[in-house]
Design a protein around this motif. Structure first.
Motif, PDB file in Angstrom:
ATOM      1  N   GLU A  93      30.144  56.314  57.749  1.00  0.00           N
ATOM      2  CA  GLU A  93      29.492  56.434  59.064  1.00  0.00           C
ATOM      3  C   GLU A  93      29.710  55.088  59.632  1.00  0.00           C
ATOM      4  O   GLU A  93      29.120  54.978  60.585  1.00  0.00           O
ATOM      5  CB  GLU A  93      28.044  57.032  58.831  1.00  0.00           C
ATOM      6  N   GLY A  94      29.928  54.054  58.939  1.00  0.00           N
ATOM      7  CA  GLY A  94      30.253  52.604  59.546  1.00  0.00           C
ATOM      8  C   GLY A  94      29.311  51.752  59.793  1.00  0.00           C
ATOM      9  O   GLY A  94      29.630  50.889  60.329  1.00  0.00           O
ATOM     10  N   GLU A  95      28.071  51.960  59.328  1.00  0.00           N
ATOM     11  CA  GLU A  95      26.925  51.002  59.646  1.00  0.00           C
ATOM     12  C   GLU A  95      27.481  49.776  58.984  1.00  0.00           C
ATOM     13  O   GLU A  95      27.004  48.490  59.475  1.00  0.00           O
ATOM     14  CB  GLU A  95      25.713  51.462  59.050  1.00  0.00           C
TER      15      GLU A  95
ATOM     16  N   ASP B 197      42.019  38.619  55.692  1.00  0.00           N
ATOM     17  CA  ASP B 197      40.957  38.860  56.157  1.00  0.00           C
ATOM     18  C   ASP B 197      39.946  39.791  55.270  1.00  0.00           C
ATOM     19  O   ASP B 197      38.826  39.644  55.389  1.00  0.00           O
ATOM     20  CB  ASP B 197      41.439  40.142  57.039  1.00  0.00           C
ATOM     21  N   SER B 198      40.563  40.371  54.298  1.00  0.00           N
ATOM     22  CA  SER B 198      39.548  41.016  53.305  1.00  0.00           C
ATOM     23  C   SER B 198      39.108  40.006  52.379  1.00  0.00           C
ATOM     24  O   SER B 198      37.756  40.145  52.190  1.00  0.00           O
ATOM     25  CB  SER B 198      40.489  41.797  52.288  1.00  0.00           C
ATOM     26  N   ALA B 199      39.747  38.719  52.137  1.00  0.00           N
ATOM     27  CA  ALA B 199      38.869  37.789  51.230  1.00  0.00           C
ATOM     28  C   ALA B 199      37.856  36.964  52.043  1.00  0.00           C
ATOM     29  O   ALA B 199      37.120  36.081  51.350  1.00  0.00           O
ATOM     30  CB  ALA B 199      40.102  36.769  50.898  1.00  0.00           C
ATOM     31  N   ALA B 200      37.487  37.172  53.440  1.00  0.00           N
ATOM     32  CA  ALA B 200      36.789  36.703  54.285  1.00  0.00           C
ATOM     33  C   ALA B 200      35.340  37.135  53.854  1.00  0.00           C
ATOM     34  O   ALA B 200      34.278  36.524  54.331  1.00  0.00           O
ATOM     35  CB  ALA B 200      36.930  36.919  55.812  1.00  0.00           C
ATOM     36  N   CYS B 201      35.355  38.405  53.097  1.00  0.00           N
ATOM     37  CA  CYS B 201      33.801  38.936  52.788  1.00  0.00           C
ATOM     38  C   CYS B 201      33.143  37.672  51.876  1.00  0.00           C
ATOM     39  O   CYS B 201      33.494  36.975  51.101  1.00  0.00           O
ATOM     40  CB  CYS B 201      34.172  40.030  51.874  1.00  0.00           C
ATOM     41  N   ILE B 202      31.882  37.679  52.277  1.00  0.00           N
ATOM     42  CA  ILE B 202      30.887  36.487  51.743  1.00  0.00           C
ATOM     43  C   ILE B 202      29.894  36.982  50.894  1.00  0.00           C
ATOM     44  O   ILE B 202      29.376  36.235  50.198  1.00  0.00           O
ATOM     45  CB  ILE B 202      30.217  35.589  52.811  1.00  0.00           C
TER      46      ILE B 202
ATOM     47  N   ALA C  22      38.820  49.623  56.673  1.00  0.00           N
ATOM     48  CA  ALA C  22      40.429  49.982  56.006  1.00  0.00           C
ATOM     49  C   ALA C  22      40.342  49.526  54.668  1.00  0.00           C
ATOM     50  O   ALA C  22      40.972  49.988  53.954  1.00  0.00           O
ATOM     51  CB  ALA C  22      41.347  49.164  56.934  1.00  0.00           C
ATOM     52  N   ASN C  23      39.400  48.604  54.284  1.00  0.00           N
ATOM     53  CA  ASN C  23      39.219  48.312  52.877  1.00  0.00           C
ATOM     54  C   ASN C  23      38.801  49.183  51.924  1.00  0.00           C
ATOM     55  O   ASN C  23      39.268  49.407  50.789  1.00  0.00           O
ATOM     56  CB  ASN C  23      38.331  46.986  52.868  1.00  0.00           C
ATOM     57  N   ILE C  24      38.096  50.326  52.692  1.00  0.00           N
ATOM     58  CA  ILE C  24      37.284  51.320  51.663  1.00  0.00           C
ATOM     59  C   ILE C  24      38.617  52.427  51.664  1.00  0.00           C
ATOM     60  O   ILE C  24      38.664  52.657  50.433  1.00  0.00           O
ATOM     61  CB  ILE C  24      36.256  51.979  52.662  1.00  0.00           C
TER      62      ILE C  24
ATOM     63  N   VAL D 249      30.735  50.206  48.830  1.00  0.00           N
ATOM     64  CA  VAL D 249      32.110  50.185  48.879  1.00  0.00           C
ATOM     65  C   VAL D 249      32.955  49.325  49.721  1.00  0.00           C
ATOM     66  O   VAL D 249      33.941  48.858  49.499  1.00  0.00           O
ATOM     67  CB  VAL D 249      32.553  51.916  49.046  1.00  0.00           C
ATOM     68  N   LEU D 250      32.209  48.857  50.929  1.00  0.00           N
ATOM     69  CA  LEU D 250      32.903  48.107  51.575  1.00  0.00           C
ATOM     70  C   LEU D 250      33.087  46.379  50.999  1.00  0.00           C
ATOM     71  O   LEU D 250      34.003  45.834  50.975  1.00  0.00           O
ATOM     72  CB  LEU D 250      32.116  47.757  52.889  1.00  0.00           C
ATOM     73  N   PHE D 251      32.041  46.089  50.218  1.00  0.00           N
ATOM     74  CA  PHE D 251      32.264  44.849  49.494  1.00  0.00           C
ATOM     75  C   PHE D 251      33.229  44.931  48.228  1.00  0.00           C
ATOM     76  O   PHE D 251      34.133  44.155  48.294  1.00  0.00           O
ATOM     77  CB  PHE D 251      30.820  44.652  48.872  1.00  0.00           C
ATOM     78  N   VAL D 252      33.144  46.049  47.659  1.00  0.00           N
ATOM     79  CA  VAL D 252      33.767  46.263  46.562  1.00  0.00           C
ATOM     80  C   VAL D 252      35.358  46.439  47.197  1.00  0.00           C
ATOM     81  O   VAL D 252      36.379  45.853  46.680  1.00  0.00           O
ATOM     82  CB  VAL D 252      33.677  47.449  45.718  1.00  0.00           C
ATOM     83  N   GLY D 253      35.435  47.176  48.284  1.00  0.00           N
ATOM     84  CA  GLY D 253      36.801  47.462  48.807  1.00  0.00           C
ATOM     85  C   GLY D 253      37.539  46.143  49.285  1.00  0.00           C
ATOM     86  O   GLY D 253      38.792  45.998  48.939  1.00  0.00           O
ATOM     87  N   ALA D 254      36.695  45.204  49.737  1.00  0.00           N
ATOM     88  CA  ALA D 254      37.131  43.865  50.262  1.00  0.00           C
ATOM     89  C   ALA D 254      37.883  43.213  49.070  1.00  0.00           C
ATOM     90  O   ALA D 254      38.836  42.663  49.195  1.00  0.00           O
ATOM     91  CB  ALA D 254      36.150  43.157  51.134  1.00  0.00           C
TER      92      ALA D 254
END
Length: 247
Positions: A217-219, A155-160, A231-233, A175-180
């Motif tokens: 804030e979740g945007e 699921d995390s590796a799905a980040c494009i 959750a990756n963050i 942080v969402l990109f780096v967290g993934a």
């Protein structure tokens, strides 16, 4: 369909840029948003005008190249959809649509709707990999991995790596990109030997590139075309604290 477009035109990074109106006429509802821009560009070229510059590659929603803010929303208003998979049937005949590029200090403008996202490449180069001996592929079941961990890693590796999370964040945080990227390697045993060095290096590079801080804030999660979870963050923060504690 006939549409009115307001498209951001900018010659280069030193140009102030402005929104320019265009008519998009005889557009099929089955066209993707990028195909609609192709039609507009064909008409501009036919009239001897400079076509609108924008990024695209696979046009199948998997490469992460497309990067348009449509009516104020990265990738447009359809949930979990990249611009190349956003079809014109989701708009109404006669609509006025505003098209802008990603806006962030770490993504400097190239031209029109194109920005430089090489900051993401440098973050990956800082540690987003595993070091293994080359040779034949190992037997698939030689390293047992719990099913839950394998699925969470996938699921995390799905980040494009498109950067929509940065474009949507008021702080331009990555942080969402780096967290993934941290999560999908930290969840698998192959990524454990370098996990502390990896997270410290990737976070340091993220800060050096000028991305902002996260204010939860979740945007980022809301606009992610691959539904990467916040959750990756949390995983990134756990890994980072663990790395600092064990220095």
């Amino acid at each position: 369909m006939n549409l009115k477009l307001l498209v951001w035109r900018q010659v280069n990074g030193s140009d102030a840029g402005r929104l320019v109106p265009y008519d998009a006429e005889d557009i099929s509802p089955d066209m993707s948003f990028l195909e609609m821009l192709d039609v507009v560009n064909e008409n501009l070229i036919r009239r001897g005008e400079d076509p609108i510059a924008f990024d695209s590659d696979c046009r199948e929603g998997i490469c992460g190249m497309c990067s348009l803010v449509i009516n104020g929303v990265p990738h447009g208003h359809e949930h979990a959809t990249t611009v190349c998979q956003l079809h014109m049937r989701h708009f109404e005949d006669g609509d006025t649509i505003t098209v802008e590029p990603w806006r962030a200090k770490a993504f400097p403008p190239h031209k029109d709707l194109m920005v430089d996202r090489s900051a993401f490449d440098r973050i990956i180069a800082a540690g987003g990999y595993v070091s293994v001996n080359v040779g034949g592929a190992p037997e698939a079941n030689s390293i047992p991995i719990p099913r839950d961990a394998a699925e969470a890693a996938m699921d995390s590796a799905a980040c494009i790596g498109c950067g929509a999370c940065v474009a949507a964040c008021k702080n331009a945080s990555a942080v969402l990109f780096v967290g993934a990227k941290i999560s999908h390697l930290a969840l698998l045993p192959q990524g454990h030997p370098e996990r502390r060095r990896r997270v410290a290096a990737m976070v340091a590079q993220m800060d050096a590139e000028g991305f902002g801080s996260c204010s939860n804030e979740g945007e980022c999660e809301a606009v992610c075309p691959k539904e990467i979870s916040m959750a990756n963050i949390a995983c990134l923060r756990r890994e980072f604290v663990r790395a600092l504690w064990r220095r």
